[in-house]
Design a protein around this motif. Structure first.
Motif, PDB file in Angstrom:
ATOM      1  N   LEU A  74       0.828  -1.208   0.000  1.00  0.00           N
ATOM      2  CA  LEU A  74       0.000   0.000   0.000  1.00  0.00           C
ATOM      3  C   LEU A  74       0.862   1.257   0.000  1.00  0.00           C
ATOM      4  CD1 LEU A  74      -2.861  -0.957   2.499  1.00  0.00           C
ATOM      5  CD2 LEU A  74      -2.989  -0.769  -0.001  1.00  0.00           C
ATOM      6  N   PHE A  75       1.966   1.191   0.759  1.00  0.00           N
ATOM      7  CA  PHE A  75       2.857   2.355   0.795  1.00  0.00           C
ATOM      8  C   PHE A  75       3.438   2.626  -0.593  1.00  0.00           C
ATOM      9  CE2 PHE A  75       6.766   4.683   1.434  1.00  0.00           C
ATOM     10  CZ  PHE A  75       6.432   5.613   2.419  1.00  0.00           C
ATOM     11  N   SER A  76       3.806   1.565  -1.292  1.00  0.00           N
ATOM     12  CA  SER A  76       4.419   1.737  -2.619  1.00  0.00           C
ATOM     13  C   SER A  76       3.396   2.171  -3.667  1.00  0.00           C
ATOM     14  CB  SER A  76       5.093   0.435  -3.059  1.00  0.00           C
ATOM     15  OG  SER A  76       4.138  -0.601  -3.199  1.00  0.00           O
ATOM     16  N   ALA A  77       2.101   2.142  -3.294  1.00  0.00           N
ATOM     17  CA  ALA A  77       1.053   2.561  -4.235  1.00  0.00           C
ATOM     18  C   ALA A  77       0.475   3.933  -3.883  1.00  0.00           C
ATOM     19  CB  ALA A  77      -0.064   1.518  -4.257  1.00  0.00           C
ATOM     20  N   LEU A  78       1.071   4.647  -2.928  1.00  0.00           N
ATOM     21  CA  LEU A  78       0.571   5.975  -2.546  1.00  0.00           C
ATOM     22  C   LEU A  78       0.598   6.927  -3.731  1.00  0.00           C
ATOM     23  CD1 LEU A  78       2.272   6.454   0.940  1.00  0.00           C
ATOM     24  CD2 LEU A  78      -0.200   6.284   0.504  1.00  0.00           C
ATOM     25  N   ASN A  79      -0.383   7.798  -3.782  1.00  0.00           N
ATOM     26  CA  ASN A  79      -0.441   8.813  -4.836  1.00  0.00           C
ATOM     27  C   ASN A  79       0.316  10.066  -4.435  1.00  0.00           C
ATOM     28  OD1 ASN A  79      -2.272   7.399  -6.610  1.00  0.00           O
ATOM     29  ND2 ASN A  79      -3.868   7.831  -5.089  1.00  0.00           N
ATOM     30  N   ILE A  80       0.877  10.743  -5.434  1.00  0.00           N
ATOM     31  CA  ILE A  80       1.461  12.057  -5.176  1.00  0.00           C
ATOM     32  C   ILE A  80       0.352  12.963  -4.642  1.00  0.00           C
ATOM     33  CG2 ILE A  80       2.605  14.071  -6.172  1.00  0.00           C
ATOM     34  CD1 ILE A  80       4.331  11.567  -6.076  1.00  0.00           C
ATOM     35  N   GLY A  81       0.593  13.568  -3.491  1.00  0.00           N
ATOM     36  CA  GLY A  81      -0.400  14.443  -2.880  1.00  0.00           C
ATOM     37  C   GLY A  81      -1.127  13.829  -1.703  1.00  0.00           C
ATOM     38  N   ASP A  82      -1.026  12.528  -1.501  1.00  0.00           N
ATOM     39  CA  ASP A  82      -1.668  11.907  -0.337  1.00  0.00           C
ATOM     40  C   ASP A  82      -1.054  12.457   0.953  1.00  0.00           C
ATOM     41  OD1 ASP A  82      -3.371  10.332  -1.808  1.00  0.00           O
ATOM     42  OD2 ASP A  82      -2.169   8.500  -1.654  1.00  0.00           O
ATOM     43  N   TRP A  83      -1.926  12.743   1.935  1.00  0.00           N
ATOM     44  CA  TRP A  83      -1.461  13.115   3.275  1.00  0.00           C
ATOM     45  C   TRP A  83      -1.194  11.840   4.062  1.00  0.00           C
ATOM     46  CZ3 TRP A  83      -1.162  18.183   5.262  1.00  0.00           C
ATOM     47  CH2 TRP A  83      -1.760  19.192   4.494  1.00  0.00           C
ATOM     48  N   ILE A  84      -0.019  11.749   4.699  1.00  0.00           N
ATOM     49  CA  ILE A  84       0.266  10.586   5.530  1.00  0.00           C
ATOM     50  C   ILE A  84       0.939  11.033   6.831  1.00  0.00           C
ATOM     51  CG2 ILE A  84       0.511   9.046   3.535  1.00  0.00           C
ATOM     52  CD1 ILE A  84       3.557   9.060   4.054  1.00  0.00           C
ATOM     53  N   GLY A 110      -6.548  11.076   1.491  1.00  0.00           N
ATOM     54  CA  GLY A 110      -6.118  10.731   0.139  1.00  0.00           C
ATOM     55  C   GLY A 110      -6.526  11.808  -0.848  1.00  0.00           C
ATOM     56  N   THR A 111      -5.715  11.999  -1.878  1.00  0.00           N
ATOM     57  CA  THR A 111      -6.096  12.931  -2.936  1.00  0.00           C
ATOM     58  C   THR A 111      -6.860  12.178  -4.012  1.00  0.00           C
ATOM     59  OG1 THR A 111      -5.296  14.506  -4.583  1.00  0.00           O
ATOM     60  CG2 THR A 111      -3.858  12.644  -4.108  1.00  0.00           C
ATOM     61  N   LYS A 112      -7.980  12.753  -4.452  1.00  0.00           N
ATOM     62  CA  LYS A 112      -8.812  12.128  -5.481  1.00  0.00           C
ATOM     63  C   LYS A 112      -8.601  12.766  -6.845  1.00  0.00           C
ATOM     64  CE  LYS A 112     -12.322  10.869  -2.085  1.00  0.00           C
ATOM     65  NZ  LYS A 112     -13.740  11.009  -1.648  1.00  0.00           N
ATOM     66  N   ARG A 113      -7.688  13.739  -6.905  1.00  0.00           N
ATOM     67  CA  ARG A 113      -7.360  14.390  -8.174  1.00  0.00           C
ATOM     68  C   ARG A 113      -5.858  14.261  -8.414  1.00  0.00           C
ATOM     69  NH1 ARG A 113     -10.860  18.279 -10.439  1.00  0.00           N
ATOM     70  NH2 ARG A 113     -12.852  18.484  -9.333  1.00  0.00           N
ATOM     71  N   PRO A 114      -5.461  14.230  -9.686  1.00  0.00           N
ATOM     72  CA  PRO A 114      -4.018  14.169  -9.977  1.00  0.00           C
ATOM     73  C   PRO A 114      -3.311  15.382  -9.390  1.00  0.00           C
ATOM     74  CG  PRO A 114      -5.329  13.749 -11.954  1.00  0.00           C
ATOM     75  CD  PRO A 114      -6.280  14.221 -10.908  1.00  0.00           C
ATOM     76  N   PHE A 115      -2.225  15.153  -8.693  1.00  0.00           N
ATOM     77  CA  PHE A 115      -1.492  16.214  -8.012  1.00  0.00           C
ATOM     78  C   PHE A 115      -0.185  16.458  -8.759  1.00  0.00           C
ATOM     79  CE2 PHE A 115      -2.040  18.344  -3.941  1.00  0.00           C
ATOM     80  CZ  PHE A 115      -0.815  18.985  -3.778  1.00  0.00           C
ATOM     81  N   PRO A 116       0.119  17.699  -9.124  1.00  0.00           N
ATOM     82  CA  PRO A 116       1.391  17.944  -9.825  1.00  0.00           C
ATOM     83  C   PRO A 116       2.557  17.554  -8.941  1.00  0.00           C
ATOM     84  CG  PRO A 116      -0.029  19.898  -9.838  1.00  0.00           C
ATOM     85  CD  PRO A 116      -0.620  18.935  -8.870  1.00  0.00           C
ATOM     86  N   ASP A 117       3.604  17.000  -9.547  1.00  0.00           N
ATOM     87  CA  ASP A 117       4.774  16.701  -8.738  1.00  0.00           C
ATOM     88  C   ASP A 117       5.714  17.908  -8.730  1.00  0.00           C
ATOM     89  OD1 ASP A 117       6.467  16.695 -10.968  1.00  0.00           O
ATOM     90  OD2 ASP A 117       6.259  14.532 -11.268  1.00  0.00           O
ATOM     91  N   LYS A 118       6.785  17.819  -7.949  1.00  0.00           N
ATOM     92  CA  LYS A 118       7.639  18.984  -7.723  1.00  0.00           C
ATOM     93  C   LYS A 118       8.408  19.379  -8.986  1.00  0.00           C
ATOM     94  CE  LYS A 118      12.187  17.445  -6.373  1.00  0.00           C
ATOM     95  NZ  LYS A 118      13.272  17.676  -5.433  1.00  0.00           N
ATOM     96  N   TRP A 119       8.496  18.463  -9.954  1.00  0.00           N
ATOM     97  CA  TRP A 119       9.281  18.786 -11.149  1.00  0.00           C
ATOM     98  C   TRP A 119       8.473  19.586 -12.156  1.00  0.00           C
ATOM     99  CZ3 TRP A 119      13.834  17.953  -9.553  1.00  0.00           C
ATOM    100  CH2 TRP A 119      14.119  16.877  -8.714  1.00  0.00           C
ATOM    101  N   TYR A 133      -4.690  26.311  -3.436  1.00  0.00           N
ATOM    102  CA  TYR A 133      -4.472  25.249  -2.463  1.00  0.00           C
ATOM    103  C   TYR A 133      -3.540  24.173  -3.006  1.00  0.00           C
ATOM    104  CZ  TYR A 133      -8.710  24.418  -5.217  1.00  0.00           C
ATOM    105  OH  TYR A 133      -9.628  24.365  -6.237  1.00  0.00           O
ATOM    106  N   VAL A 134      -3.415  24.083  -4.326  1.00  0.00           N
ATOM    107  CA  VAL A 134      -2.441  23.169  -4.928  1.00  0.00           C
ATOM    108  C   VAL A 134      -1.151  23.921  -5.249  1.00  0.00           C
ATOM    109  CG1 VAL A 134      -1.967  21.594  -6.843  1.00  0.00           C
ATOM    110  CG2 VAL A 134      -4.283  21.754  -5.901  1.00  0.00           C
TER     111      VAL A 134
END
Length: 466
Positions: A74-84, A110-119, A133-134
């Motif tokens: 589950l950890f390896s399947a986390l989405n970019i933007g998920d709060w943990i 959990g984020t339900k929308r695609p979250f931009p990554d830092k790059w 907010y994003v």
């Protein structure tokens, strides 16, 4: 997804970086911490997953080995933007990356929308401002500008309080728009069945407080003007307004330049700041020059209130300035100045001696007929502040209000009305007073080196989303 109601943090990222950066490469600290934030990057290397966790203070790497990390899949399947939330030992990898080894973890949201990554961040400006907010998570420069804004307001408040100014709050709803030349927003109060106006300035209420015996007052005020939107204008913005009894415009100019010099040093470490690729020297004292002197410097034309209206109109025509039949010499001189001079002033300059015709709340110049003891502070081609020796004569103020009323009847949407209660306050006596309004948003723009007001207003006014 069932998520917890609470998570106990024991540390912030910046604290971990400060305290544990000296750990040797490949070593552990023996200290277990509890941190929380968003996953902003994740790299799956089979038996180990690396992730970057970001909280409000910074980013730190998470080190999650498959053998010891609970619910590794589950950890390896986390989405970019998920709060943990993560608990684990502070350590350094063999490559020298400060990390937290994941011993326990849980999803906080959990984020339900695609979250931009830092790059990649958000490239579309409209999306940035609508989805602040994003944007604030993925745009480092945006976060820094708002930290500057917060610190600037806090430092301003402390600086004024040390000088015995008292912070006050005055009404946002005004029965009569006043305190500045601007078009107000109008609303209706049902219970009182009356029109009200969102304030365009807190000036007249603050001066009532000086009449009441508060000798030094200030307000960091949200104000509203029903005008256009541009890189320098938002319909709602923030002003610092202050008034000091027994002071005149010279005292207020000195206060303003010292305050801004102080803020520059505290926020940037220097009185010289970089803005739009050029340096600005904010050290006091600033240059002082009259409006007519600056017009002559820039255009070579000598103008005064004695210059005929016809000649002034011809000059305006030369510079493609549209004028109205009602404009007198003072207004025409102001139009010339704004068109030919203001944008060309870079280092700080107090532009002084505004014509009485365009300064309905300013006291007459003590030595020059037709002019007032009013000044504006111009930096990098834009007005940052406006101040003056305050008009204290109730009869003169009433005449100025009546003149504004006539201009309003002639179609001037920015003209003031007659505030009879303010006149009554003046009749009780306003001592010699100096005052100023400083545009907080524009000051932040300069000290944060950003080019549009939307980058210093958290949620700027935008057209409806299509």
């Amino acid at each position: 997804m069932n998520t917890p109601y609470k998570f106990e943090k024991t540390a912030k990222v910046e604290e971990l970086v400060s305290e544990y950066s000296s750990i040797p490469d490949g070593a552990g600290s023996g200290v277990s911490v509890s941190i929380a934030g968003r996953i902003m990057q994740r790299r799956d290397q089979g038996k180990v997953v690396f992730g970057n966790l970001q909280d409000s203070t910074g980013r730190i790497q998470l080190f999650a080995p498959s053998k010891s990390t609970p619910n590794f899949e589950l950890f390896s399947a986390l989405n970019i933007g998920d709060w943990i939330g993560v608990k684990g030992e502070v350590m350094k990898t063999k490559r020298g990356e400060l990390s937290v080894k994941v011993d326990e973890w849980e999803i906080l949201a959990g984020t339900k929308r695609p979250f931009p990554d830092k790059w990649h961040g958000i490239s579309d400006p409209d999306t940035r401002y609508r989805q602040r907010y994003v944007d604030l998570w993925v745009t480092e420069e945006a976060r820094k500008a708002f930290v500057v804004r917060s610190n600037l307001i806090s430092m301003t408040r402390k600086w004024l309080e040390k000088k015995d100014f008292m912070e006050v709050e005055t009404p946002v709803f005004h029965p009569i728009p006043g305190g500045a030349l601007a078009k107000p927003f109008t609303t209706h109060h049902n219970a009182l069945d009356m029109e009200l106006y969102l304030r365009i300035a807190p000036e007249l209420y603050l001066k009532r407080l000086v009449v009441a015996g508060f000798e030094k007052v200030f307000e960091i005020a949200r104000v509203f003007r029903n005008e256009g939107i541009s890189s320098r204008h938002n319909p709602e913005f923030t002003m610092l307004e202050l008034y000091e009894a027994y002071a005149d415009w010279n005292d207020i100019m000195e206060l303003a330049e010292n305050l801004i010099e102080h803020l520059a040093i505290q926020l940037t470490g220097s009185t010289t700041v970089s803005f739009d690729g050029k340096d600005i020297d904010l050290s006091a004292p600033w240059r002082r020059a009259t409006m007519v002197e600056l017009i002559e410097e820039q255009t070579g034309h000598v103008v005064s209130l004695e210059t005929s209206v016809g000649e002034l109109r011809n000059l305006c025509s030369q510079y493609d300035i549209e004028v109205q039949p009602s404009y007198g010499p003072g207004k025409l001189i102001l139009e010339l100045y704004e068109k030919t001079v203001e944008a060309n002033i870079w280092n700080p300059c107090f532009v002084t001696e505004y014509p009485k015709e365009v300064s309905p709340l300013s006291r007459d110049h003590r030595d020059k007929d037709g002019f007032t003891e009013r000044f504006e502070g111009i930096i990098a081609g834009r007005e940052i502040l406006n101040g003056f020796s305050e008009l204290v004569d109730s009869e003169e103020q009433m005449e100025r209000f009546k003149d504004q009323l006539e201009k309003g009847k002639s179609g001037d949407e920015e003209a003031m009305g007659v505030d009879s209660d303010y006149i009554r306050a003046l009749e009780f006596g306003l001592p010699p007073t100096g005052g100023i309004g400083i545009g907080i948003d524009r000051l932040v723009m300069m000290l944060a080196d950003v080019q549009t007001i939307r980058d210093v207003v958290l949620f700027p006014t935008l057209r409806p989303e299509q």
